[in-house]
Design an enzyme around this catalytic site. Structure first.
Site, PDB file in Angstrom:
ATOM      1  N   PRO A   1     -20.807 -13.886  23.688  1.00 44.95           N
ATOM      2  CA  PRO A   1     -20.889 -12.427  23.829  1.00 44.95           C
ATOM      3  C   PRO A   1     -19.507 -11.764  23.865  1.00 44.95           C
ATOM      4  O   PRO A   1     -19.329 -10.668  23.368  1.00 44.95           O
ATOM      5  CB  PRO A   1     -21.630 -12.242  25.156  1.00 44.95           C
ATOM      6  CG  PRO A   1     -22.441 -13.486  25.319  1.00 44.95           C
ATOM      7  CD  PRO A   1     -21.655 -14.590  24.678  1.00 44.95           C
TER       8      PRO A   1
ATOM      9  N   GLY B   1     -15.699 -13.954  19.676  1.00 44.55           N
ATOM     10  CA  GLY B   1     -16.185 -14.333  18.352  1.00 44.55           C
ATOM     11  C   GLY B   1     -15.032 -14.883  17.528  1.00 44.55           C
ATOM     12  O   GLY B   1     -14.920 -16.095  17.305  1.00 44.55           O
TER      13      GLY B   1
ATOM     14  N   ILE C   1     -26.371 -16.355  17.218  1.00 42.80           N
ATOM     15  CA  ILE C   1     -26.562 -17.684  16.650  1.00 42.80           C
ATOM     16  C   ILE C   1     -27.761 -17.674  15.701  1.00 42.80           C
ATOM     17  O   ILE C   1     -28.859 -17.259  16.075  1.00 42.80           O
ATOM     18  CB  ILE C   1     -26.766 -18.738  17.787  1.00 42.80           C
ATOM     19  CG1 ILE C   1     -25.629 -18.603  18.810  1.00 42.80           C
ATOM     20  CG2 ILE C   1     -26.869 -20.144  17.219  1.00 42.80           C
ATOM     21  CD1 ILE C   1     -24.226 -18.566  18.235  1.00 42.80           C
TER      22      ILE C   1
ATOM     23  N   GLY D   1     -17.822 -23.530   4.937  1.00 46.51           N
ATOM     24  CA  GLY D   1     -18.530 -22.308   5.313  1.00 46.51           C
ATOM     25  C   GLY D   1     -18.064 -21.130   4.486  1.00 46.51           C
ATOM     26  O   GLY D   1     -18.873 -20.330   4.004  1.00 46.51           O
TER      27      GLY D   1
ATOM     28  N   ILE E   1     -26.029   4.423  -7.596  1.00 45.39           N
ATOM     29  CA  ILE E   1     -26.658   4.499  -8.928  1.00 45.39           C
ATOM     30  C   ILE E   1     -28.171   4.704  -8.787  1.00 45.39           C
ATOM     31  O   ILE E   1     -28.782   5.431  -9.566  1.00 45.39           O
ATOM     32  CB  ILE E   1     -26.331   3.223  -9.750  1.00 45.39           C
ATOM     33  CG1 ILE E   1     -24.850   3.239 -10.152  1.00 45.39           C
ATOM     34  CG2 ILE E   1     -27.231   3.092 -10.973  1.00 45.39           C
ATOM     35  CD1 ILE E   1     -24.338   1.959 -10.803  1.00 45.39           C
TER      36      ILE E   1
ATOM     37  N   GLU F   1     -18.323 -16.068   9.188  1.00 52.02           N
ATOM     38  CA  GLU F   1     -17.337 -17.068   8.711  1.00 52.02           C
ATOM     39  C   GLU F   1     -15.915 -16.509   8.743  1.00 52.02           C
ATOM     40  O   GLU F   1     -15.144 -16.677   7.799  1.00 52.02           O
ATOM     41  CB  GLU F   1     -17.689 -17.565   7.294  1.00 52.02           C
ATOM     42  CG  GLU F   1     -18.905 -18.440   7.221  1.00 52.02           C
ATOM     43  CD  GLU F   1     -18.754 -19.801   7.919  1.00 52.02           C
ATOM     44  OE1 GLU F   1     -17.610 -20.203   8.219  1.00 52.02           O
ATOM     45  OE2 GLU F   1     -19.792 -20.425   8.191  1.00 52.02           O
TER      46      GLU F   1
ATOM     47  N   GLU G   1     -10.788  -9.108   8.416  1.00 51.14           N
ATOM     48  CA  GLU G   1      -9.478  -8.788   9.004  1.00 51.14           C
ATOM     49  C   GLU G   1      -8.704 -10.083   9.282  1.00 51.14           C
ATOM     50  O   GLU G   1      -7.514 -10.191   8.986  1.00 51.14           O
ATOM     51  CB  GLU G   1      -9.636  -8.007  10.326  1.00 51.14           C
ATOM     52  CG  GLU G   1     -10.048  -6.554  10.186  1.00 51.14           C
ATOM     53  CD  GLU G   1     -11.538  -6.392   9.912  1.00 51.14           C
ATOM     54  OE1 GLU G   1     -12.293  -7.384   9.993  1.00 51.14           O
ATOM     55  OE2 GLU G   1     -11.957  -5.256   9.630  1.00 51.14           O
TER      56      GLU G   1
END
Ligand code: FAD
Length: 384
Positions: free
Chosen positions: A128, A131, A157, A242, A338, A364, A368
């Site tokens: 939480p 990350g 998850i 990954g 479009i 993954e 940034e």
């Protein structure tokens, strides 16, 4: 340089295409709308060997080259990115972690059924409050006789509901920083383990994602993956797999944006002619054509590098992941433009591509962080 596809790659692509037209196209919108996991399709993919990816055949995998794997993921994601994601999981952190750091017993028990598609699993790294900063985790573990006891929670998850087990991580000795982390395989039904999926997500709706609570969960020491303190290495051992997977899937969804936009631009009549006749629409189509081509080449270069046996391809995997997913976000935005108001109708898939696209830029490694990594390796502040 060889820019063509091998016989094997063409066959893989055709098999994926045939499968998706039969088993995916009729249901993809429904899976998304109802947040329903594609159980039947996933089972059939396992039977066809589509989930085995780059995992060696001796461990239940398909033993594909990275290039063939990228071709497969791109084609599956062109029809439905969730289906592409399913084919990427066993070759990602979960499978590679057990393959590279697991014991023979762990490989036979967990990797073989995973790669064959007989079971599903999840990987719990994000928390939480941490990350991007994986080593900032607050989940802890301590040794107690023949087992470890884990306390904490993981967040966001994937495969929460579908997984039979999770590869997850906990801090054994905070004074050692990232060298104090351990990796564990935790059974879904272990006492103290709870899952709380986030409902009504914006994207990635067909796969359940959410919180994995570990409340005094006792894990046999035999389920530790790698040595004590090697958990961070386990997390990092498969980052390129990954990132390659996300990039290849992003190329597939971008191609789908382009295909849908071309069709719509040819059919939609405004001011008595197809909108494809207007140069501002043409400009968007051109951007998609050029960008998807560039993203595909960068992604295949990464796959090729991996096939040459590159142990690490950090910089190239950041370039591919960041570029392909930024291209996807832009293409999905243009595809919606479009389609005008029809882009928000469930009858057209571009709305779904747009909702999913945002999360490609986040999973993954956020874009940034990839931007930082590319600059730092170029400036010589870290090794590539
Ligand atoms: C659909 C979905 C599925 C997921 N599945 C899984 C899963 O199966 N397993 C798992 O472990 N995780 C999973 N995740 C989590 C995902 O990996 C994380 O969301 C991601 O790593 C980013 O972490 P965060 O959301 O905590 O953002 P944070 O780390 O809090 O970052 C917030 C913002 O700050 C930026 N930022 C952070 N550090 C820097 C810096 N040094 N320089 C510049 N900017 C910075 C980030 O780029 C971002 O824009 C999933 C996420 C989603 C959305």
């Amino acid at each position: 340089m060889d820019f063509g596809y091998s016989e094997e790659q063409l066959l893989t692509r055709q098999t994926a295409r045939d499968f998706c037209e039969r088993e995916v196209v009729p249901y993809a919108a429904e899976w998304d709308a109802q947040e329903r996991f594609p159980t039947d399709a996933a089972r059939k993919m396992g039977q066809l060997g589509m989930l085995g990816g780059v995992i060696p055949e001796q461990y239940g995998g398909a033993g594909m080259s990275y290039q063939t794997y990228a071709v497969l993921l791109e084609e599956l994601a062109r029809y439905d990115q969730v289906i592409g994601a399913l084919a990427s999981f066993p070759s990602g952190l979960m499978g590679a972690g057990i393959l590279l750091y697991g014991t023979q017993e762990q490989r036979q028990r967990y990797l073989v059924p995973l790669a064959r598609g007989e079971v599903f699993a999840g990987t719990g790294s994000t928390e939480p409050r941490s990350g991007t900063d994986v080593a900032g985790m607050t989940t802890t573990c301590y040794r107690d006789g023949d087992s470890y006891v884990i306390n904490g929670a993981k967040m966001w998850i994937s495969m929460l509901d579908e997984a039979s087990f999770f590869l997850t991580f906990a801090m054994l000795d905070r004074s050692k920083g990232r060298r104090g982390i351990c990796a564990f395989i935790v059974d879904k039904h272990a006492p103290g383990l709870r899952v709380a999926p986030v409902k009504n997500k914006v994207g990635y709706r067909a796969i359940s994602t959410g919180e994995l609570v570990l409340d005094g969960v006792r894990v046999p020491a035999d389920n530790r993956v790698g040595e004590e303190g090697q958990g961070f290495n386990v997390v990092m051992c498969a980052v390129e797999n990954g990132r390659l997977g996300v990039a290849a899937r992003a190329v597939g969804v971008t191609q789908a944006c382009l295909d849908a936009s071309v069709k719509y631009a040819q059919e939609r009549i405004v001011f008595e002619q197809p909108i494809g006749r207007y140069q501002l629409i043409q400009s968007k189509i051109t951007d998609m054509v050029v960008n998807v081509e560039a993203a595909r080449l960068i992604t295949h270069k990464l796959a090729w590098l991996k096939d040459q046996g590159a142990v690490r391809a950090r910089r190239e995997s950041s370039i591919a992941k960041m570029f392909a997913t930024d291209v996807l976000m832009r293409s999905a935005t243009d595809a919606c433009q479009i389609h005008g108001a029809y882009s928000c109708s469930p009858e057209y898939a571009v709305g779904r591509y747009f909702r999913d696209a945002k999360f490609f830029q986040i999973v993954e490694g956020t874009n940034e962080i990839h931007r930082v990594l590319i600059a730092e390796t170029t400036l010589g502040y870290r090794s590539g």
